[in-house]
Design a protein around this motif. Sequence first.
Motif, PDB file in Angstrom:
ATOM      1  N   ARG A  50      93.824   7.855  50.003  1.00 15.89           N
ATOM      2  CA  ARG A  50      92.994   8.774  50.675  1.00 15.89           C
ATOM      3  C   ARG A  50      92.222   9.669  49.698  1.00 15.89           C
ATOM      4  NH1 ARG A  50      97.813   9.097  53.951  1.00 15.89           N
ATOM      5  NH2 ARG A  50      98.523  11.029  52.724  1.00 15.89           N
ATOM      6  N   ARG A  51      92.666   9.872  48.831  1.00 13.60           N
ATOM      7  CA  ARG A  51      92.080  10.559  47.594  1.00 13.60           C
ATOM      8  C   ARG A  51      90.828   9.474  47.076  1.00 13.60           C
ATOM      9  NH1 ARG A  51      91.977  15.940  45.840  1.00 13.60           N
ATOM     10  NH2 ARG A  51      93.142  16.243  47.692  1.00 13.60           N
ATOM     11  N   LEU A  52      91.382   8.513  46.843  1.00 18.08           N
ATOM     12  CA  LEU A  52      90.307   7.429  46.248  1.00 18.08           C
ATOM     13  C   LEU A  52      89.232   7.167  47.099  1.00 18.08           C
ATOM     14  CD1 LEU A  52      92.998   5.143  44.679  1.00 18.08           C
ATOM     15  CD2 LEU A  52      91.423   6.407  43.395  1.00 18.08           C
ATOM     16  N   ASP A  53      89.476   7.159  48.422  1.00 20.76           N
ATOM     17  CA  ASP A  53      88.491   7.191  49.617  1.00 20.76           C
ATOM     18  C   ASP A  53      87.534   8.157  49.430  1.00 20.76           C
ATOM     19  OD1 ASP A  53      89.669   4.626  50.181  1.00 20.76           O
ATOM     20  OD2 ASP A  53      90.866   5.404  51.877  1.00 20.76           O
ATOM     21  N   ASP A  54      87.757   9.409  49.383  1.00 19.82           N
ATOM     22  CA  ASP A  54      87.293  10.445  49.321  1.00 19.82           C
ATOM     23  C   ASP A  54      86.150  10.454  48.139  1.00 19.82           C
ATOM     24  OD1 ASP A  54      88.490  11.538  51.478  1.00 19.82           O
ATOM     25  OD2 ASP A  54      89.498  12.964  50.275  1.00 19.82           O
ATOM     26  N   ALA A  61      77.163   5.831  43.224  1.00 18.93           N
ATOM     27  CA  ALA A  61      78.155   5.492  42.296  1.00 18.93           C
ATOM     28  C   ALA A  61      78.786   4.138  42.193  1.00 18.93           C
ATOM     29  CB  ALA A  61      79.119   6.794  41.955  1.00 18.93           C
ATOM     30  N   GLU A  62      79.227   3.636  41.044  1.00 17.44           N
ATOM     31  CA  GLU A  62      80.267   2.305  40.864  1.00 17.44           C
ATOM     32  C   GLU A  62      81.442   2.896  40.163  1.00 17.44           C
ATOM     33  OE1 GLU A  62      78.011  -0.728  39.116  1.00 17.44           O
ATOM     34  OE2 GLU A  62      77.812   0.367  37.423  1.00 17.44           O
ATOM     35  N   PHE A  63      82.356   2.206  40.594  1.00 19.43           N
ATOM     36  CA  PHE A  63      83.838   2.831  40.090  1.00 19.43           C
ATOM     37  C   PHE A  63      84.360   1.935  39.276  1.00 19.43           C
ATOM     38  CE2 PHE A  63      82.541   4.840  43.995  1.00 19.43           C
ATOM     39  CZ  PHE A  63      82.539   6.130  43.596  1.00 19.43           C
ATOM     40  N   ALA A  64      85.292   2.212  38.342  1.00 17.44           N
ATOM     41  CA  ALA A  64      86.333   1.529  37.584  1.00 17.44           C
ATOM     42  C   ALA A  64      87.619   2.306  37.983  1.00 17.44           C
ATOM     43  CB  ALA A  64      86.030   1.318  36.266  1.00 17.44           C
ATOM     44  N   LEU A  65      88.763   1.701  37.979  1.00 13.79           N
ATOM     45  CA  LEU A  65      89.762   2.257  38.222  1.00 13.79           C
ATOM     46  C   LEU A  65      91.091   1.637  37.473  1.00 13.79           C
ATOM     47  CD1 LEU A  65      91.587   3.812  40.280  1.00 13.79           C
ATOM     48  CD2 LEU A  65      91.994   1.930  41.750  1.00 13.79           C
ATOM     49  N   ALA A  66      91.811   2.518  36.926  1.00  8.56           N
ATOM     50  CA  ALA A  66      93.057   2.308  36.284  1.00  8.56           C
ATOM     51  C   ALA A  66      94.062   3.005  36.714  1.00  8.56           C
ATOM     52  CB  ALA A  66      92.710   2.486  34.518  1.00  8.56           C
ATOM     53  N   HIS A  67      95.353   2.635  36.226  1.00  3.31           N
ATOM     54  CA  HIS A  67      96.384   3.369  36.576  1.00  3.31           C
ATOM     55  C   HIS A  67      97.395   3.145  35.237  1.00  3.31           C
ATOM     56  CE1 HIS A  67      98.308  -0.394  37.765  1.00  3.31           C
ATOM     57  NE2 HIS A  67      99.466  -0.038  37.403  1.00  3.31           N
ATOM     58  N   LEU A  83      86.900   1.980  45.542  1.00  2.35           N
ATOM     59  CA  LEU A  83      88.089   2.103  44.614  1.00  2.35           C
ATOM     60  C   LEU A  83      89.094   1.821  45.449  1.00  2.35           C
ATOM     61  CD1 LEU A  83      87.493   5.768  43.547  1.00  2.35           C
ATOM     62  CD2 LEU A  83      87.862   3.653  42.069  1.00  2.35           C
ATOM     63  N   THR A  84      90.041   0.387  44.977  1.00  2.00           N
ATOM     64  CA  THR A  84      91.061   0.052  45.755  1.00  2.00           C
ATOM     65  C   THR A  84      92.378  -0.058  44.751  1.00  2.00           C
ATOM     66  OG1 THR A  84      89.531  -1.395  46.953  1.00  2.00           O
ATOM     67  CG2 THR A  84      91.800  -2.131  46.992  1.00  2.00           C
ATOM     68  N   LEU A  85      93.504   0.573  45.008  1.00  3.97           N
ATOM     69  CA  LEU A  85      94.560   0.356  44.395  1.00  3.97           C
ATOM     70  C   LEU A  85      95.834  -0.116  45.208  1.00  3.97           C
ATOM     71  CD1 LEU A  85      96.132   1.809  41.773  1.00  3.97           C
ATOM     72  CD2 LEU A  85      96.918   3.443  43.177  1.00  3.97           C
TER      73      LEU A  85
END
Length: 135
Positions: A50-54, A61-67, A83-85
């Motif tokens: 939900r926070r990623l969706d916000d 913007a364009e996003f890169a995501l890591a965990h 953003l998809t996790l």
Amino acid sequence: MKPFAIWLSAVVVLFGGYALVASSLRETTQVFVFVDSSNPMAPVWGDVQRRLDDIDDRGDAEFALAHGQSRQDELDHSWQSELTLSGVQPFAPCSFDAIDSSREAAEADERILITTSSSCDTSALVDWDVVFLEP
């Protein structure tokens, strides 16, 4: 009635063209998002997407995501519009030592960390926006 239809058509074409040019000239911001996936995140894990969706609701913007956790950082995806996790579960102890070691983190205009206040100390993270999720 015919002059009004011509005028309306011209206005629609003019403003449509302006909107197209303005959106194509708008500068895109690169945002790197890092999700803490250590044990302390387990109680709030359902809130992460939900926070990623916000965050990805921003249209400029364009996003890169890591965990990651404990120096095992994994890039989920490079630059894209959402953003998809998926398929990640919190485990292991927490460490943010190598949080900005990826190419995407270095290229980013903005860096965001999603974590909890009970995870690792974030005071050493300079130029990061830290989002705390609370149970």
